[in-house]
Design a protein around this motif. Structure first.
Motif, PDB file in Angstrom:
ATOM      1  N   ASP A 266       0.812  -1.211   0.000  1.00  0.00           N
ATOM      2  CA  ASP A 266       0.000   0.000   0.000  1.00  0.00           C
ATOM      3  C   ASP A 266       0.851   1.269   0.000  1.00  0.00           C
ATOM      4  OD1 ASP A 266      -2.536  -1.379   0.186  1.00  0.00           O
ATOM      5  OD2 ASP A 266      -1.941  -1.890   2.238  1.00  0.00           O
ATOM      6  N   ILE A 267       1.969   1.229   0.656  1.00  0.00           N
ATOM      7  CA  ILE A 267       2.877   2.375   0.716  1.00  0.00           C
ATOM      8  C   ILE A 267       4.274   1.857   1.043  1.00  0.00           C
ATOM      9  CG2 ILE A 267       2.404   2.834   3.166  1.00  0.00           C
ATOM     10  CD1 ILE A 267       2.631   5.870   2.446  1.00  0.00           C
ATOM     11  N   ALA A 268       5.288   2.429   0.403  1.00  0.00           N
ATOM     12  CA  ALA A 268       6.671   2.017   0.640  1.00  0.00           C
ATOM     13  C   ALA A 268       7.278   2.856   1.765  1.00  0.00           C
ATOM     14  CB  ALA A 268       7.492   2.159  -0.640  1.00  0.00           C
ATOM     15  N   LEU A 269       8.333   2.311   2.390  1.00  0.00           N
ATOM     16  CA  LEU A 269       8.970   2.988   3.514  1.00  0.00           C
ATOM     17  C   LEU A 269      10.484   2.797   3.436  1.00  0.00           C
ATOM     18  CD1 LEU A 269       8.675   4.468   6.293  1.00  0.00           C
ATOM     19  CD2 LEU A 269       8.571   2.190   7.346  1.00  0.00           C
ATOM     20  N   ALA A 270      11.231   3.874   3.652  1.00  0.00           N
ATOM     21  CA  ALA A 270      12.692   3.819   3.703  1.00  0.00           C
ATOM     22  C   ALA A 270      13.166   4.747   4.812  1.00  0.00           C
ATOM     23  CB  ALA A 270      13.297   4.230   2.360  1.00  0.00           C
ATOM     24  N   PRO A 283       7.906  -5.996   6.221  1.00  0.00           N
ATOM     25  CA  PRO A 283       9.124  -6.505   5.587  1.00  0.00           C
ATOM     26  C   PRO A 283      10.363  -5.794   6.134  1.00  0.00           C
ATOM     27  CG  PRO A 283       8.159  -4.854   4.188  1.00  0.00           C
ATOM     28  CD  PRO A 283       7.217  -5.004   5.363  1.00  0.00           C
ATOM     29  N   PRO A 284      11.561  -6.341   5.896  1.00  0.00           N
ATOM     30  CA  PRO A 284      12.790  -5.630   6.272  1.00  0.00           C
ATOM     31  C   PRO A 284      12.859  -4.273   5.565  1.00  0.00           C
ATOM     32  CG  PRO A 284      13.251  -7.923   5.781  1.00  0.00           C
ATOM     33  CD  PRO A 284      11.831  -7.683   5.351  1.00  0.00           C
ATOM     34  N   ILE A 285      13.412  -3.275   6.269  1.00  0.00           N
ATOM     35  CA  ILE A 285      13.331  -1.890   5.804  1.00  0.00           C
ATOM     36  C   ILE A 285      14.582  -1.459   5.045  1.00  0.00           C
ATOM     37  CG2 ILE A 285      13.150   0.523   6.574  1.00  0.00           C
ATOM     38  CD1 ILE A 285      11.430  -0.470   8.894  1.00  0.00           C
ATOM     39  N   THR A 286      14.363  -0.898   3.871  1.00  0.00           N
ATOM     40  CA  THR A 286      15.435  -0.282   3.091  1.00  0.00           C
ATOM     41  C   THR A 286      15.964   0.925   3.859  1.00  0.00           C
ATOM     42  OG1 THR A 286      14.634  -1.012   0.939  1.00  0.00           O
ATOM     43  CG2 THR A 286      15.896   1.034   0.982  1.00  0.00           C
ATOM     44  N   ALA A 287      17.289   1.044   3.945  1.00  0.00           N
ATOM     45  CA  ALA A 287      17.858   2.112   4.771  1.00  0.00           C
ATOM     46  C   ALA A 287      19.183   2.602   4.205  1.00  0.00           C
ATOM     47  CB  ALA A 287      18.066   1.621   6.204  1.00  0.00           C
ATOM     48  N   ILE A 288      19.534   3.817   4.586  1.00  0.00           N
ATOM     49  CA  ILE A 288      20.857   4.375   4.297  1.00  0.00           C
ATOM     50  C   ILE A 288      21.713   4.172   5.536  1.00  0.00           C
ATOM     51  CG2 ILE A 288      22.135   6.507   3.884  1.00  0.00           C
ATOM     52  CD1 ILE A 288      19.757   7.395   2.129  1.00  0.00           C
ATOM     53  N   ARG A 320      25.885   4.672   2.591  1.00  0.00           N
ATOM     54  CA  ARG A 320      25.520   3.815   1.460  1.00  0.00           C
ATOM     55  C   ARG A 320      24.104   3.285   1.622  1.00  0.00           C
ATOM     56  NH1 ARG A 320      26.005  -1.741   2.143  1.00  0.00           N
ATOM     57  NH2 ARG A 320      26.714  -2.392   4.217  1.00  0.00           N
ATOM     58  N   LEU A 321      23.497   2.980   0.484  1.00  0.00           N
ATOM     59  CA  LEU A 321      22.131   2.464   0.459  1.00  0.00           C
ATOM     60  C   LEU A 321      22.136   0.953   0.661  1.00  0.00           C
ATOM     61  CD1 LEU A 321      19.076   2.821  -0.135  1.00  0.00           C
ATOM     62  CD2 LEU A 321      19.645   2.495  -2.564  1.00  0.00           C
ATOM     63  N   VAL A 322      21.269   0.486   1.551  1.00  0.00           N
ATOM     64  CA  VAL A 322      21.057  -0.950   1.757  1.00  0.00           C
ATOM     65  C   VAL A 322      19.614  -1.254   1.347  1.00  0.00           C
ATOM     66  CG1 VAL A 322      21.062  -2.855   3.408  1.00  0.00           C
ATOM     67  CG2 VAL A 322      22.697  -0.979   3.672  1.00  0.00           C
ATOM     68  N   VAL A 323      19.458  -1.961   0.232  1.00  0.00           N
ATOM     69  CA  VAL A 323      18.119  -2.232  -0.320  1.00  0.00           C
ATOM     70  C   VAL A 323      17.529  -3.480   0.315  1.00  0.00           C
ATOM     71  CG1 VAL A 323      16.835  -2.808  -2.422  1.00  0.00           C
ATOM     72  CG2 VAL A 323      18.679  -1.113  -2.498  1.00  0.00           C
ATOM     73  N   ARG A 324      16.292  -3.326   0.820  1.00  0.00           N
ATOM     74  CA  ARG A 324      15.550  -4.472   1.349  1.00  0.00           C
ATOM     75  C   ARG A 324      14.158  -4.459   0.720  1.00  0.00           C
ATOM     76  NH1 ARG A 324      18.102  -2.551   6.420  1.00  0.00           N
ATOM     77  NH2 ARG A 324      20.023  -3.757   6.705  1.00  0.00           N
ATOM     78  N   ARG A 325      13.169  -5.092   1.335  1.00  0.00           N
ATOM     79  CA  ARG A 325      11.895  -5.302   0.654  1.00  0.00           C
ATOM     80  C   ARG A 325      10.827  -4.261   0.955  1.00  0.00           C
ATOM     81  NH1 ARG A 325       9.566  -9.559   2.490  1.00  0.00           N
ATOM     82  NH2 ARG A 325      11.114 -10.432   3.917  1.00  0.00           N
ATOM     83  N   GLY A 329       9.936  -4.576  -5.217  1.00  0.00           N
ATOM     84  CA  GLY A 329      10.979  -5.002  -6.133  1.00  0.00           C
ATOM     85  C   GLY A 329      11.526  -6.368  -5.790  1.00  0.00           C
ATOM     86  N   ARG A 330      12.055  -7.038  -6.798  1.00  0.00           N
ATOM     87  CA  ARG A 330      12.571  -8.393  -6.605  1.00  0.00           C
ATOM     88  C   ARG A 330      14.069  -8.428  -6.347  1.00  0.00           C
ATOM     89  NH1 ARG A 330       9.509 -11.878 -11.373  1.00  0.00           N
ATOM     90  NH2 ARG A 330       7.367 -11.459 -10.675  1.00  0.00           N
ATOM     91  N   ASP A 331      14.729  -7.275  -6.502  1.00  0.00           N
ATOM     92  CA  ASP A 331      16.181  -7.267  -6.390  1.00  0.00           C
ATOM     93  C   ASP A 331      16.645  -6.931  -4.986  1.00  0.00           C
ATOM     94  OD1 ASP A 331      16.867  -3.906  -7.644  1.00  0.00           O
ATOM     95  OD2 ASP A 331      15.200  -4.726  -6.501  1.00  0.00           O
ATOM     96  N   ALA A 332      15.694  -6.953  -4.017  1.00  0.00           N
ATOM     97  CA  ALA A 332      16.033  -6.552  -2.675  1.00  0.00           C
ATOM     98  C   ALA A 332      16.784  -7.640  -1.936  1.00  0.00           C
ATOM     99  CB  ALA A 332      14.761  -6.204  -1.905  1.00  0.00           C
ATOM    100  N   THR A 333      17.613  -7.219  -0.987  1.00  0.00           N
ATOM    101  CA  THR A 333      18.324  -8.122  -0.090  1.00  0.00           C
ATOM    102  C   THR A 333      17.978  -7.724   1.335  1.00  0.00           C
ATOM    103  OG1 THR A 333      20.279  -6.714  -0.120  1.00  0.00           O
ATOM    104  CG2 THR A 333      20.217  -8.532  -1.692  1.00  0.00           C
ATOM    105  N   ASP A 334      18.041  -8.689   2.239  1.00  0.00           N
ATOM    106  CA  ASP A 334      17.630  -8.420   3.612  1.00  0.00           C
ATOM    107  C   ASP A 334      18.789  -8.487   4.599  1.00  0.00           C
ATOM    108  OD1 ASP A 334      15.124  -8.237   2.575  1.00  0.00           O
ATOM    109  OD2 ASP A 334      14.494 -10.243   3.189  1.00  0.00           O
TER     110      ASP A 334
END
Length: 339
Positions: A266-270, A283-288, A320-325, A329-334
């Motif tokens: 419904d809404i993304a969060l970083a 889900p695990p959170i995308t963070a800097i 640095r950017l740490v991409v999660r879910r 997107g399918r390219d995320a890592t946790d």
């Protein structure tokens, strides 16, 4: 009224040398001591209250004043500061400002009264007259994470501009166009820097950042919750909420869940500032991620250099950017970020 910098300039020596002369330190040469005392007399310099509290001998103790001990980023920073200080033979006394300038100044006065050898400070705001007085007094001081423009002391910090740009590009690549930010206090350098980096990165991709998509926070969870509630109440809410620190991100997550919404469906969060348990949220959170350990070590070493009469340079390290879910997107890592 003459300052200690005026005395140093007139005598042709450093502020640290003036401080040593005023405190009868034996390491100063007879010639330098004579020039300093002559400058003191000629300028009518009188040490202020902070200068009078300078140490007469080293205590092998450092003061660390952090913005918020409940913020996991600062907790981790303090841990690494203590670790590096211990390796160099120093103990550390920690003061928690709780994001309150008056409490910050209380801790600084207390630490100087205890004759610490030097100060590490992450300023709660940019307008403390006491901080300027401490810098002018010759007390060894280093700013870490945040800094106060116009105060001439070494600064050890992370630059998040590139990581914010990477985040916005990542969000854009996932198809998100309506991006909102929960900004930190405008009185802090990090509060201003992060929102401007976000605005600039969006502009480079042709995206607008309307005022309605800028929430004002204070780097604490309750403000993140309030800002996110405001976004969700809009007729056209954002597709992404980027919180400029981890506690505000957790507050935003509370607000999203309270509405029965799901991240990222419904809404993304970083978030800015990665923390250990972001990998455990659902889900695990995308963070800097900031290089917290490296920042702490560099800050302690810079302060030790000042105490020992050397002249350290300011240090800027990349975040640095740490991409999660949490943004889709399918390219995320946790994975947990490596600090």
């Amino acid at each position: 009224m003459a300052s200690i910098k005026d005395v140093a300039a007139a005598a042709g020596v450093s502020v640290a040398t003036v401080s040593r002369v005023l405190n009868s330190h034996p390491s100063v040469s007879r010639d330098a001591r004579g020039r300093v005392l002559a400058a003191v007399d000629a300028l009518g310099y009188r040490p202020n209250a902070v200068a009078r509290s300078l140490r007469t001998a080293q205590t092998r103790t450092l003061g660390l004043v952090i913005s918020d001990v409940l913020n996991p980023y600062f907790t981790e920073l303090a841990r690494f500061v203590e670790e590096e200080a211990r390796a160099l033979g120093y103990s550390v006394i920690i003061g928690n400002a709780d994001e309150r300038p008056e409490l910050q100044d209380h801790h600084i006065r207390t630490l100087i009264d205890r004759r610490i050898d030097g100060l590490l400070v992450s300023p709660a705001d940019g307008g403390s007259p006491l901080m300027r007085e401490v810098a002018l007094s010759g007390t060894p001081m280093v700013f870490v994470d945040r800094w106060i423009p116009g105060i001439d002391v070494p600064v050890v910090r992370a630059d998040g501009t590139g990581a914010v740009k990477d985040l916005v590009a990542h969000l854009h690549g996932l198809g998100h166009r309506r991006l909102a930010i929960i900004a930190g206090p405008a009185a802090t350098t990090t509060g201003n820097e992060r929102v401007e980096a976000f605005r600039e990165a969006m502009g480079e991709l042709g995206l607008a950042l309307p005022d309605a998509y800028i929430g004002q926070g204070d780097f604490q969870a309750a403000s993140g919750r309030r800002a996110a509630e405001g976004f969700l109440a809009l007729a056209e809410p954002p597709e992404v909420v980027f919180a400029a620190d981890n506690l505000m991100a957790l507050g935003a997550l509370d607000a999203i869940r309270a509405r029965g919404l799901r991240v990222p469906d419904d809404i993304a969060l970083a978030a800015f500032d990665d923390i250990p348990w972001f990998v455990h949220t659902d889900p695990p959170i995308t963070a800097i991620a900031q290089p917290t350990a490296d920042l702490a070590r560099a800050a302690v070493r810079a302060l030790a250099d000042l105490i020992e009469g050397r002249t350290p340079q300011s240090v800027t390290l990349p975040a640095r950017l740490v991409v999660r879910r949490s943004c889709g997107g399918r390219d995320a890592t946790d994975q947990r970020s490596d600090r």
